[in-house]
Design a protein around this motif. Structure first.
Motif, short mmCIF file in Angstrom:
data_model
loop_
_atom_site.label_atom_id
_atom_site.label_comp_id
_atom_site.label_asym_id
_atom_site.label_seq_id
_atom_site.Cartn_x
_atom_site.Cartn_y
_atom_site.Cartn_z
N SER A 66 34.44 -3.32 40.23
CA SER A 66 34.65 -4.67 40.75
C SER A 66 36.13 -4.94 40.97
O SER A 66 36.52 -5.60 41.97
N ALA A 69 37.11 -3.41 44.15
CA ALA A 69 36.61 -4.20 45.26
C ALA A 69 37.50 -5.42 45.51
O ALA A 69 37.72 -5.83 46.67
N VAL A 70 38.02 -6.03 44.43
CA VAL A 70 38.93 -7.17 44.60
C VAL A 70 40.22 -6.73 45.30
O VAL A 70 40.73 -7.43 46.20
N TRP A 73 39.53 -6.40 48.86
CA TRP A 73 39.44 -7.71 49.52
C TRP A 73 40.85 -8.28 49.75
O TRP A 73 41.13 -8.82 50.82
N ASN A 83 31.33 1.22 49.20
CA ASN A 83 31.02 -0.03 48.52
C ASN A 83 29.64 -0.05 47.89
O ASN A 83 29.32 -0.94 47.09
N LEU A 86 29.35 -0.49 44.16
CA LEU A 86 29.21 -1.79 43.50
C LEU A 86 27.76 -2.05 43.08
O LEU A 86 27.49 -2.50 41.96
N VAL A 108 29.53 -12.22 38.69
CA VAL A 108 30.57 -11.55 39.46
C VAL A 108 30.02 -11.09 40.81
O VAL A 108 30.70 -11.19 41.85
N GLY A 109 28.78 -10.61 40.81
CA GLY A 109 28.15 -10.20 42.06
C GLY A 109 28.00 -11.37 43.02
O GLY A 109 28.24 -11.24 44.23
N GLY A 112 31.29 -12.15 44.46
CA GLY A 112 31.63 -11.15 45.46
C GLY A 112 30.95 -11.41 46.78
O GLY A 112 31.54 -11.16 47.85
N MET A 115 33.03 -14.06 48.45
CA MET A 115 34.31 -13.51 48.91
C MET A 115 34.11 -12.65 50.16
O MET A 115 34.88 -12.73 51.13
N ALA A 116 33.09 -11.80 50.13
CA ALA A 116 32.85 -10.91 51.27
C ALA A 116 32.48 -11.71 52.51
O ALA A 116 32.95 -11.42 53.62
N VAL A 140 22.10 -8.37 46.13
CA VAL A 140 22.74 -8.29 44.80
C VAL A 140 21.76 -8.71 43.70
O VAL A 140 21.61 -8.02 42.68
#
Length: 394
Positions: A66, A69-70, A73, A83, A86, A108-109, A112, A115-116, A140
């Motif tokens: 994670s 992944a941040v 981003w 990805n 994840l 968190v998922g 995400g 954010m995505a 997710v």
């Protein structure tokens, strides 16, 4: 933070599988992203590499992936085939990780997904943005729910296995207790039969020895009594050994009662003791009634043990009295003598002697008191209620 530091035990074959799985993902996803864009391929490989430890350290792997992944981003690097790591890490933490961290991973998922959507579909139509948000959110949540289902199933199976092991332990423990109880019962029966028979034989042998020169007829009678008592005791012993063999071979029907002496057998017992030279007065008071097999056997064995102890300890010339009082609610058995009053030698083996009397009476819901009398001699008093515990089942 124990979940991050504690490694889950894993067989060597499973570790090898995880290594091959991560390698396959790296070849199919990581290098595919590397061919498209250098940084994207590196990010993809960085997400897939930690999956080697997804089952031994699921929390650490998920949050490491994670974090990558941040960074992806923040660096505005496009989504890569890597990805998928994840989703694999999310599934792993929901199956193998601590429940608390699994719930955090779901949150968190979800973050995400937001954010995505805000970064990679920001310029598209809002309907498409909502559609992608719902689709990614469903993906997710579906992966997480699938992992939770597998975790729950694993816990259920483990619980069933634990119950099976516990049931087996309980069964073994009950079996050992049953064997111990049966051994105690057998030892008590053998003691009652053998000790009584040997006591009579010893008394007769001593009497025959003294009478051999002066009264050959009395000596012959004593020898005949010894022979009869020995044969009877041997017959009883063979019966008990036969029952043991039959139990081992399962040749007996456990629902069939075993033949045992009762109150009706007392006159024969007392006559045998009289023939051994002991003066015995036998009285029955009250209204005799039919007794359950267990109660009758208990009364018989208590009288037998009392007479045997009198033969052993009361001394020559002792007189004995046996009284069976059929009261309204209980049977009272009294065995008393006017001998030396030395009492019964204490038993060192549980289930023998006085201890055997107390155990038999306790099983029948009664009590036994035994001890020297004030004026000399010894007295045994047993109070046995007619209403047996557990229906009187032996």
């Amino acid at each position: 933070m124990t979940g991050f530091l504690t490694a889950r035990p894993l067989p060597a074959r499973s570790k090898a599988f995880d290594l091959l799985f991560a390698g396959a993902l790296g070849v199919s996803a990581g290098f595919l992203g590397l061919a498209q864009a250098n940084w994207g391929g590196i990010v993809g490989l960085a997400m897939i590499g930690p999956l080697i430890w997804r089952r031994t350290h699921p929390e650490a792997v998920f949050f490491a992936v994670s974090g990558i992944a941040v960074l992806q981003w923040l660096a505005n690097i496009e989504l890569q085939p890597g990805n998928i790591g994840l989703l694999v890490a999310l599934y792993a933490i929901s199956v193998y990780g601590d429940v608390r961290y699994s719930r955090i991973a779901l949150g968190v998922g979800g973050l995400g997904v937001l954010m995505a959507t805000s970064r990679y579909w920001a310029n598209d139509d809002w309907r498409q943005q909502v559609t992608m948000m719902i689709a990614l959110g469903a993906l997710v949540f579906g992966v997480w729910a699938l992992g939770e289902r597998r975790r729950t199933r694993g816990l259920y199976v483990a619980q069933l296995e634990e119950r099976a092991v516990q049931a087996e332990r309980t069964r073994d423990r009950e079996s050992k207790l049953a064997v111990s109880a049966e051994r105690t019962r057998i030892a008590r029966e053998i003691h009652d039969v053998v000790a009584h028979g040997l006591s009579i034989m010893i008394v007769q042998a001593d009497g025959g020895l003294y009478a051999a020169d002066q009264s050959p007829e009395a000596a012959k009678k004593a020898l005949a009594t010894i022979g009869d008592t020995g044969r009877a005791s041997l017959t009883e012993m063979r019966k008990m050994l036969g029952l043991l063999k039959a139990d081992e071979q399962r040749e007996l029907d456990p629902n069939q009662p075993r033949p045992q002496p009762g109150v009706s057998s007392l006159p024969e017992l007392i006559e045998n003791v009289r023939s051994a030279g002991l003066s015995v007065d036998y009285q029955v008071t009250g209204a005799p009634r039919d007794l359950p097999a267990l109660l009758g056997l208990t009364a018989y064995r208590i009288v037998q043990e009392g007479l045997t102890n009198t033969l052993k300890h009361a001394g020559p010339g002792a007189r004995t009295s046996v009284t069976m009082d059929f009261g309204r609610e209980m049977l009272t058995v009294v065995v008393t003598d006017d001998g030396r009053g030395g009492g019964v030698a204490p038993s060192t083996e549980p289930g023998h002697g006085l201890v055997g009397m107390h155990q038999r009476a306790s099983v029948s819901g009664g009590t036994v008191s035994a001890g020297p009398k004030a004026g000399g001699g010894y007295e045994v008093i047993a109070k046995l209620p007619y209403n047996l515990p557990n229906g009187g089942v032996q």
